[in-house]
Design a protein around this motif. Structure first.
Motif, short mmCIF file in Angstrom:
data_model
loop_
_atom_site.label_atom_id
_atom_site.label_comp_id
_atom_site.label_asym_id
_atom_site.label_seq_id
_atom_site.Cartn_x
_atom_site.Cartn_y
_atom_site.Cartn_z
N MET A 1 0.65 -1.29 -0.12
CA MET A 1 0.02 -0.02 0.00
C MET A 1 0.96 1.29 0.00
O MET A 1 2.08 1.15 0.45
CB MET A 1 -0.81 -0.01 1.29
N PRO A 2 0.36 2.23 -0.50
CA PRO A 2 1.12 3.69 -0.37
C PRO A 2 1.23 3.98 0.95
O PRO A 2 0.58 3.41 1.97
CB PRO A 2 0.10 4.67 -1.23
N ALA A 3 1.91 5.10 1.34
CA ALA A 3 2.23 5.71 2.78
C ALA A 3 0.69 6.13 3.17
O ALA A 3 0.03 6.71 2.23
CB ALA A 3 2.97 6.70 2.94
N PHE A 4 0.33 5.85 4.31
CA PHE A 4 -0.98 6.41 4.85
C PHE A 4 -0.79 6.71 6.53
O PHE A 4 0.11 5.94 7.08
CB PHE A 4 -2.03 5.67 4.47
N ASN A 5 -1.98 7.15 7.02
CA ASN A 5 -1.84 7.46 8.62
C ASN A 5 -3.10 6.91 8.89
O ASN A 5 -4.04 6.83 8.20
CB ASN A 5 -1.93 9.03 8.92
N LEU A 6 -3.22 6.14 9.78
CA LEU A 6 -4.31 5.53 10.88
C LEU A 6 -4.63 6.24 11.98
O LEU A 6 -3.95 6.11 12.87
CB LEU A 6 -3.84 4.04 10.80
N ASN A 7 -5.69 7.13 12.18
CA ASN A 7 -6.01 7.76 13.24
C ASN A 7 -6.69 6.98 14.37
O ASN A 7 -6.50 7.07 15.44
CB ASN A 7 -6.74 8.90 13.04
N GLU A 8 -7.56 5.99 14.03
CA GLU A 8 -8.20 5.42 14.87
C GLU A 8 -8.93 4.03 14.45
O GLU A 8 -9.13 3.96 13.09
CB GLU A 8 -9.86 6.43 15.14
N THR A 9 -9.03 3.16 15.24
CA THR A 9 -9.62 1.85 15.01
C THR A 9 -10.28 1.30 16.04
O THR A 9 -10.06 1.53 17.36
CB THR A 9 -8.33 0.66 14.80
N ARG A 10 -11.72 0.93 15.76
CA ARG A 10 -12.54 0.79 17.10
C ARG A 10 -13.58 -0.11 16.34
O ARG A 10 -13.98 -0.41 15.13
CB ARG A 10 -13.07 1.91 17.50
N ILE A 11 -14.69 -0.72 17.47
CA ILE A 11 -15.88 -1.33 17.15
C ILE A 11 -16.82 -0.37 18.01
O ILE A 11 -16.80 -0.08 19.08
CB ILE A 11 -16.10 -2.65 17.83
N ALA A 12 -17.90 -0.12 16.96
CA ALA A 12 -18.92 0.71 17.55
C ALA A 12 -20.08 -0.10 17.76
O ALA A 12 -20.65 -0.57 16.59
CB ALA A 12 -19.02 2.16 16.95
N PHE A 13 -20.76 -0.34 18.87
CA PHE A 13 -22.19 -0.98 18.84
C PHE A 13 -23.37 0.13 19.25
O PHE A 13 -23.17 0.90 20.19
CB PHE A 13 -22.19 -1.87 20.08
N MET A 14 -24.11 0.28 18.33
CA MET A 14 -25.11 1.29 18.28
C MET A 14 -26.56 0.64 18.85
O MET A 14 -27.10 -0.22 18.17
CB MET A 14 -25.48 2.11 17.05
N LEU A 15 -27.00 0.88 19.98
CA LEU A 15 -27.94 0.04 20.67
C LEU A 15 -29.40 0.92 20.23
O LEU A 15 -29.42 1.87 19.90
CB LEU A 15 -27.70 0.29 21.93
N SER A 16 -30.52 0.15 20.50
CA SER A 16 -31.82 0.86 20.51
C SER A 16 -32.05 1.85 21.47
O SER A 16 -32.08 1.55 22.53
CB SER A 16 -32.78 -0.29 20.48
N ILE A 17 -32.35 3.12 20.88
CA ILE A 17 -32.69 4.14 21.88
C ILE A 17 -33.94 3.91 22.53
O ILE A 17 -34.26 4.51 23.69
CB ILE A 17 -32.59 5.69 21.23
N GLU A 18 -34.89 3.31 22.09
CA GLU A 18 -36.08 3.19 22.74
C GLU A 18 -36.03 2.24 23.95
O GLU A 18 -36.59 2.21 24.90
CB GLU A 18 -37.13 2.54 21.79
#
Length: 345
Positions: A1-18
């Motif tokens: 791959m070409p040069a690049f920056n990685l700022n953030e890696t995460r898993i996001a769980f979006m739950l039911s607001i109800e």
């Protein structure tokens, strides 16, 4: 791959607001949360930065006048083991459990996000939070790199009696301790995730030589001792690409770090009550099933002479300093009337 920056890696769980309105991340940091629509105009007013919003006309009046900001629920890596949300009706909990910090960046006291309004529960692996450009992971063109993040554990629990709803948090903490004891997991099939018998260990003792305090060597009580990729003293605090393994020494300065992935490391430490960073001068190779006894190590804190007077304690915490009461126009009720250790000058 070409040069690049990685700022953030995460898993996001979006739950039911109800369903999921009650957030918990610590015994003294849990509460009913505002709604997502409370954060956008005209119900919410953006403050100094987009994440901080004053709730001027929330759907539920009880939240009026509060500030909501996801950074209010941050915590240090070493404490970021379980957090999530509770549905009050029926009583059900959703918890994200992280049994090990070995794949997180920045060392044990790097802060990061947990759970916040939406409702969102995060498994943070890499981020620039609280560090800015120092935590941007940079890759050169064609650079080869591999890292295993996780596994993280998702835990659902429930109770029949609504009067016991908040006991779901206590149950989640108990489950967290069980998962920590199970690390490293045996079910992972990737060849890049070594099992327990494919990992090594290191043990030793850290002493402090500070002639301005004692003519005798002092035990490094409660020292943070860790293995991290090679670098200068303190470099683990900005390290992003490798793995880190940390523990605390006992009252006599003895330490033991288990389940270390095979590889080359430096040993780093700091001792509460003493300034500066320690680094063992030799590199350390950990191999499968190895048990390295490194013996006694000596840390000599930097000094120009005896201490004449001191404000605070050099423990990389501001716990003993005075925390002023917040401006009543910009509060989060979670932090009102909490018992604090405050040093007043």
């Amino acid at each position: 791959m070409p040069a690049f920056n990685l700022n953030e890696t995460r898993i996001a769980f979006m739950l039911s607001i109800e369903k999921f309105r009650y957030m918990a991340m610590a015994d003294d940091r849990q509460r009913l949360m505002p709604l997502p629509e409370d954060r956008v105009p005209p119900r919410g007013k953006e403050l100094a930065y987009p994440e901080a919003v004053l709730l001027v006309d929330p759907v539920e009046p009880e939240f009026k006048g509060e500030v909501d900001d996801k950074y209010q629920y941050s915590c240090e890596n070493k404490d970021n083991k379980v957090h999530g949300f509770i549905c009050l009706d029926p009583p059900v909990g959703f918890w994200q459990i992280t049994p090990s910090n070995e794949f997180r960046t920045g060392g044990p006291i790097k802060q990061d996000l947990t759970s916040h309004v939406n409702p969102t529960t995060l498994a943070m692996f890499m981020s620039t939070h609280y560090g800015g450009q120092d935590f941007v992971t940079q890759f050169e063109s064609g650079e080869q790199w591999k890292k295993v993040f996780g596994p993280v554990f998702i835990y659902l629990n429930s109770v029949a009696d609504k009067n016991d709803t908040l006991s779901l948090w206590d149950d989640a903490k108990e489950r967290m301790h069980k998962e920590v004891d199970c690390w490293p997991y045996s079910f992972a099939s990737s060849e890049d995730f070594p099992k327990a018998d494919q990992r090594g260990a290191i043990r030793g003792r850290l002493l402090v030589n500070d002639r301005c305090i004692s003519k005798e060597y002092l035990s490094a009580k409660g020292a943070f001792v860790g293995l991290a990729p090679p670098g200068n003293a303190g470099s683990f605090q900005k390290e992003c690409k490798g793995y880190q393994f940390w523990t605390n020494s006992d009252d006599e300065g003895y330490f033991s770090i288990q389940n270390v992935r095979p590889g080359g490391y430096n040993l780093y430490a700091w001792v509460p009550g003493f300034i500066g960073d320690y680094k063992y001068e030799k590199s350390i190779a950990i191999t499968a099933a190895s048990d390295v006894d490194i013996g006694e190590l000596m840390y000599e804190p930097p000094r120009s002479g005896p201490t004449l007077w001191e404000i605070g304690i050099p423990d990389r915490s501001a716990a003993e300093f005075y925390v002023p009461d917040p401006d009543p126009q910009y509060i989060n009720k979670l932090y009102i009337n909490q018992p604090e250790n405050k040093l007043i000058f």
